[in-house]
Design a protein around this motif. Structure first.
Motif, short mmCIF file in Angstrom:
data_model
loop_
_atom_site.label_atom_id
_atom_site.label_comp_id
_atom_site.label_asym_id
_atom_site.label_seq_id
_atom_site.Cartn_x
_atom_site.Cartn_y
_atom_site.Cartn_z
N UNK A 37 0.18 -2.23 -11.69
CA UNK A 37 -0.58 -1.23 -10.94
C UNK A 37 -0.67 -1.53 -9.46
N UNK A 38 0.16 -2.46 -8.98
CA UNK A 38 0.11 -2.85 -7.57
C UNK A 38 1.26 -2.24 -6.78
N UNK A 39 1.04 -2.12 -5.48
CA UNK A 39 2.06 -1.56 -4.60
C UNK A 39 3.18 -2.58 -4.39
N UNK A 40 4.41 -2.08 -4.35
CA UNK A 40 5.58 -2.92 -4.10
C UNK A 40 5.98 -2.78 -2.64
N UNK A 41 5.86 -3.83 -1.88
CA UNK A 41 6.26 -3.79 -0.48
C UNK A 41 5.31 -2.99 0.39
N UNK A 42 5.79 -2.69 1.59
CA UNK A 42 4.99 -1.96 2.56
C UNK A 42 5.11 -0.45 2.35
N UNK A 43 4.23 0.30 3.05
CA UNK A 43 4.34 1.76 3.05
C UNK A 43 5.69 2.17 3.62
N UNK A 44 6.22 3.30 3.14
CA UNK A 44 7.40 3.90 3.75
C UNK A 44 6.90 4.93 4.76
N UNK A 45 7.22 4.74 6.02
CA UNK A 45 6.74 5.65 7.06
C UNK A 45 7.84 5.97 8.06
N UNK A 46 7.75 7.18 8.63
CA UNK A 46 8.65 7.59 9.69
C UNK A 46 7.96 8.64 10.54
N UNK A 47 7.53 8.27 11.72
CA UNK A 47 6.84 9.16 12.67
C UNK A 47 5.47 9.60 12.19
N UNK A 48 5.08 9.18 10.99
CA UNK A 48 3.74 9.42 10.44
C UNK A 48 3.30 10.87 10.23
N UNK A 49 4.21 11.82 9.99
CA UNK A 49 3.73 13.16 9.61
C UNK A 49 3.22 13.12 8.17
N UNK A 50 2.27 13.99 7.83
CA UNK A 50 1.80 14.06 6.46
C UNK A 50 2.95 14.44 5.53
N UNK A 51 2.98 13.83 4.35
CA UNK A 51 4.04 14.11 3.37
C UNK A 51 3.45 14.97 2.25
N UNK A 52 3.97 16.19 2.12
CA UNK A 52 3.39 17.17 1.21
C UNK A 52 4.20 17.41 -0.05
N UNK A 53 5.42 16.93 -0.08
CA UNK A 53 6.26 17.13 -1.27
C UNK A 53 7.29 16.02 -1.34
N UNK A 54 7.87 15.86 -2.52
CA UNK A 54 8.79 14.75 -2.74
C UNK A 54 9.62 15.04 -3.97
N UNK A 55 10.88 14.60 -3.96
CA UNK A 55 11.74 14.75 -5.14
C UNK A 55 12.76 13.62 -5.15
N UNK A 56 12.97 13.06 -6.32
CA UNK A 56 13.92 11.96 -6.51
C UNK A 56 15.26 12.52 -6.97
N UNK A 57 16.35 12.03 -6.37
CA UNK A 57 17.68 12.49 -6.75
C UNK A 57 17.96 12.14 -8.21
#
Length: 256
Positions: A37-57
């Motif tokens: 239940x723990x986070x792996x590594x650091x946050x993934x960030x780029x320019x810090x806009x809010x992320x509203x959706x996501x999809x894995x290939x």
């Protein structure tokens, strides 16, 4: 699992069954170990806009994220770095979906458009040739935010849903709508999920209503009432026998 400081807008399993990734309005994607239940590594960030959706290939190697700056970012899962950006939307990207072959991504935005992207070329591939030049063509019709998008198994059509209360079926070759709007009571539609066999669409509406649509007839074949708040997330089980729904009140339900 705790860590995000704002809404969690998306979650997906990795093929290994041991990890999930989440995205949030706090501007980050986070990778989690399901056993601890723990986070792996650091946050993934780029320019810090809010992320509203996501999809894995489909192959689990790339994550597409939709942000409030209108950009679709493509993340390399191995390096956890942005490998490309798809630009064109002018408002928040609320919905993302990969094609079955992993070559295209469909995005739905608050600007009222849905766009099909070629992942390898990083281009909008829904184009028309006028004889003089190439003109970018997006599918227009919804009068409010596009909150969901899904590829049909035939690879030739997509379905979108919107806060305007409609689902719409689109031809990917021409970019035109197929038939009339799908409507029932005209409640805003905030989430959508296509069954694994491509025959049923589940849509999540205001006032806690969940509708099941027959793709062939484009009619409602069933309704479920779970709560009084918006159905913000939907997901089918792999066998197509159950639908999980999430609500703005923080409650999740599983339907048979």
């Amino acid at each position: 699992m705790r860590g995000h400081t704002r809404w969690v807008n998306g979650v997906t399993h990795f093929p290994d069954g041991r990890r999930i990734i989440t995205c949030s309005s706090d501007g980050s994607l986070r990778l989690w170990d399901l056993k601890s239940g723990t986070q792996i590594g650091e946050d993934w960030r780029d320019e810090n806009p809010g992320v509203w959706s996501m999809a894995l290939s489909p192959n689990g190697e790339i994550v597409a994220s939709g942000c409030d700056d209108g950009k679709v970012r493509l993340w390399d899962v191995e390096t956890r770095k942005v490998m490309g950006k798809l630009t064109g939307h002018t408002k928040v990207v609320f919905a993302l979906c990969w094609s079955a072959d992993g070559e295209r991504v469909a995005s739905g935005s608050g600007d009222g458009t849905a766009t099909i992207w070629d992942v390898k070329r990083r281009e909008n591939i829904l184009t028309i040739k006028t004889g003089h030049t190439w003109v970018r063509a997006t599918m227009r019709g919804h009068t409010d935010w596009v909150n969901g998008v899904a590829h049909l198994p035939d690879g030739r059509r997509i379905i979108t849903c919107s806060s305007d209360g409609s689902l719409r079926l689109w031809d990917l070759k021409s970019g035109t709508q197929i038939g009339e709007d799908w409507r029932d009571e005209n409640l805003g539609i905030f989430s959508m999920a296509l069954s694994p066999n491509g025959e049923i669409v589940a849509s999540g509406c205001g006032y806690g209503k969940l509708r099941l649509w027959d793709v062939e007839t484009r009619k409602v074949m069933g309704k479920c009432m779970g709560h009084i708040t918006i159905v913000s997330a939907l997901c089918w089980s792999a066998d197509g026998e159950r639908v999980a729904s999430g609500y703005w009140d923080g409650i999740a339900r599983v339907w048979d």
